[in-house]
Design a protein around this motif. Structure first.
Motif, PDB file in Angstrom:
ATOM      1  N   SER A   1      -3.289   0.289   7.258  1.00  0.00           N
ATOM      2  CA  SER A   1      -4.261  -0.549   6.572  1.00  0.00           C
ATOM      3  C   SER A   1      -4.656   0.082   5.238  1.00  0.00           C
ATOM      4  O   SER A   1      -4.894   1.290   5.163  1.00  0.00           O
ATOM      5  CB  SER A   1      -5.476  -0.679   7.481  1.00  0.00           C
TER       6      SER A   1
ATOM      7  N   THR B   1      -0.632  -6.106   1.028  1.00  0.00           N
ATOM      8  CA  THR B   1      -1.064  -7.380   0.435  1.00  0.00           C
ATOM      9  C   THR B   1      -0.860  -7.345  -1.078  1.00  0.00           C
ATOM     10  O   THR B   1      -0.435  -8.346  -1.675  1.00  0.00           O
ATOM     11  CB  THR B   1      -2.536  -7.653   0.792  1.00  0.00           C
ATOM     12  N   SER B   2      -1.129  -6.200  -1.685  1.00  0.00           N
ATOM     13  CA  SER B   2      -0.928  -6.094  -3.134  1.00  0.00           C
ATOM     14  C   SER B   2       0.546  -6.308  -3.478  1.00  0.00           C
ATOM     15  O   SER B   2       0.874  -7.015  -4.442  1.00  0.00           O
ATOM     16  CB  SER B   2      -1.375  -4.716  -3.635  1.00  0.00           C
TER      17      SER B   2
HETATM   18  N1  LIG Z   1      -8.942  -6.970  -5.891  1.00  0.00           N
HETATM   19  C1  LIG Z   1      -8.970  -5.641  -5.728  1.00  0.00           C
HETATM   20  N2  LIG Z   1      -9.687  -4.856  -6.559  1.00  0.00           N
HETATM   21  C2  LIG Z   1      -9.714  -3.513  -6.429  1.00  0.00           C
HETATM   22  N3  LIG Z   1      -9.031  -2.841  -5.469  1.00  0.00           N
HETATM   23  C3  LIG Z   1      -8.298  -3.563  -4.597  1.00  0.00           C
HETATM   24  C4  LIG Z   1      -8.228  -4.992  -4.672  1.00  0.00           C
HETATM   25  N4  LIG Z   1      -7.410  -5.437  -3.680  1.00  0.00           N
HETATM   26  C5  LIG Z   1      -6.998  -4.337  -3.011  1.00  0.00           C
HETATM   27  N5  LIG Z   1      -7.532  -3.217  -3.562  1.00  0.00           N
HETATM   28  C6  LIG Z   1      -7.280  -1.833  -3.121  1.00  0.00           C
HETATM   29  O1  LIG Z   1      -5.880  -1.622  -3.154  1.00  0.00           O
HETATM   30  C7  LIG Z   1      -5.475  -0.811  -2.039  1.00  0.00           C
HETATM   31  C8  LIG Z   1      -4.399  -1.552  -1.256  1.00  0.00           C
HETATM   32  O2  LIG Z   1      -4.981  -2.718  -0.678  1.00  0.00           O
HETATM   33  P1  LIG Z   1      -4.109  -3.837   0.057  1.00  0.00           P
HETATM   34  O3  LIG Z   1      -5.023  -4.945   0.439  1.00  0.00           O
HETATM   35  O4  LIG Z   1      -2.926  -4.164  -0.768  1.00  0.00           O
HETATM   36  O5  LIG Z   1      -3.636  -3.021   1.363  1.00  0.00           O
HETATM   37  P2  LIG Z   1      -3.003  -3.550   2.727  1.00  0.00           P
HETATM   38  O6  LIG Z   1      -1.910  -2.594   3.072  1.00  0.00           O
HETATM   39  O7  LIG Z   1      -2.620  -4.980   2.590  1.00  0.00           O
HETATM   40  O8  LIG Z   1      -4.206  -3.416   3.732  1.00  0.00           O
HETATM   41  P3  LIG Z   1      -4.475  -4.237   5.093  1.00  0.00           P
HETATM   42  O9  LIG Z   1      -3.304  -3.950   5.974  1.00  0.00           O
HETATM   43  O10 LIG Z   1      -5.749  -3.634   5.591  1.00  0.00           O
HETATM   44  O11 LIG Z   1      -4.608  -5.684   4.729  1.00  0.00           O
HETATM   45  C9  LIG Z   1      -6.721  -0.525  -1.234  1.00  0.00           C
HETATM   46  O12 LIG Z   1      -7.186   0.749  -1.622  1.00  0.00           O
HETATM   47  C10 LIG Z   1      -7.687  -1.597  -1.677  1.00  0.00           C
HETATM   48  O13 LIG Z   1      -9.016  -1.141  -1.612  1.00  0.00           O
END
Ligand SMILES: Nc1ncnc2c1ncn2[C@@H]1O[C@H](COP(=O)(O)OP(=O)(O)OP(=O)(O)O)[C@@H](O)[C@H]1O
Length: 243
Positions: A52, A57-58
């Motif tokens: 997580s 998602t990014s």
């Molecule tokens: N809009 C945003 N503004 C600033 N930071 C962000 C934003 N979206 C995500 N982040 C940061 O980017 C990093 C990656 O987030 P992301 O949502 O891509 O991870 P993830 O692997 O999809 O997590 P999860 O499995 O919990 O959904 C994290 O540190 C998050 O806090």
């Protein structure tokens, strides 16, 4: 284990998507994706996993062209996306299907209307697609729910409606964010089988998931993100990583 997805041999260079040393930061914050270099081949099947907050998602947002990289080169369908206008990006986006974690179905439209919506938006006449939409709804097991509205569908039914809506325009690439996040293990297996079937019809599939049990069910390439860095393992090729 579900039978293997498409294993068509690929030539380097014909990727649908190519990332070269791609980095992403939000505003003035730290880089959340660092030096990503990889490709997504036509007809390929891959999982995207990682803890997580690692950046899944990014990365999906970069792949769906709803975010731009802050450095590096993202090439999608042979276009360097940094050179494209917003309108040009939305034309490319029509070739990509996406299943969102929260479905994003419209509650005031029936299941049929939700799935038909992308075709309506493209300006098609209903007579030209009605039977195709019904066939697809039957294929995903929603033949009995055609006239139901999303609020009365179960989580798994909503998920299948969202998958049908994403694939009705026959995208070249399908992205799915935690598509089995809200369903029990037997339904998760059924949904996974749907993605494998879809892949056999030629669509490249990328499934972002936390569900490690899915990875044991299909022998497929794995893109693993940890703290913004990507490692690729591919059971179909001896060497890991790269394209
Ligand atoms: N809009 C945003 N503004 C600033 N930071 C962000 C934003 N979206 C995500 N982040 C940061 O980017 C990093 C990656 O987030 P992301 O949502 O891509 O991870 P993830 O692997 O999809 O997590 P999860 O499995 O919990 O959904 C994290 O540190 C998050 O806090």
């Amino acid at each position: 284990m579900i039978a293997r997805p498409n294993r068509r041999p690929q030539m380097k260079g014909d990727a649908l998507v190519r990332f070269e040393n791609v980095g992403l930061r939000y505003g003035l914050g730290p880089e959340v994706l660092k030096d990503l270099s990889f490709g997504i081949e036509p007809h390929s099947f891959q999982f995207l996993t990682g803890p997580s907050g690692a950046g899944k998602t990014s990365l999906l947002k970069l792949l769906f062209l709803s975010l731009r990289a802050t450095r590096g080169i993202v090439t999608v369908f042979d276009h360097d996306t940094s050179r494209l206008s917003k309108d040009e990006l939305s034309v490319l986006r029509r070739r990509i299907g996406i299943v969102f974690q929260d479905f994003r179905l419209l509650d005031h439209l029936t299941t049929y209307e939700n799935v038909a919506l992308p075709l309506r938006v493209l300006g098609k006449e209903e007579a030209s697609y009605r039977s195709e939409v019904i066939d697809l709804l039957e294929w995903v097991g929603l033949g009995e729910r055609i006239d139901a509205y999303p609020p009365i569908l179960s989580g798994g039914e909503k998920q299948r409606a969202a998958i049908a809506r994403a694939v009705i325009v026959r995208p070249e690439m399908l992205l799915a964010d935690e598509p089995t996040g809200n369903v029990d293990p037997p339904l998760a297996k059924r949904l996974l089988r749907l993605f494998v079937e879809l892949n056999r019809t030629g669509t490249a599939v990328l499934i972002a998931t936390h569900d490690l049990s899915l990875l044991d069910q299909v022998e497929a390439r794995q893109l693993v993100i940890r703290e913004g860095s990507l490692t690729v393992t591919d059971p179909h090729h001896a060497e890991a990583g790269g394209w």
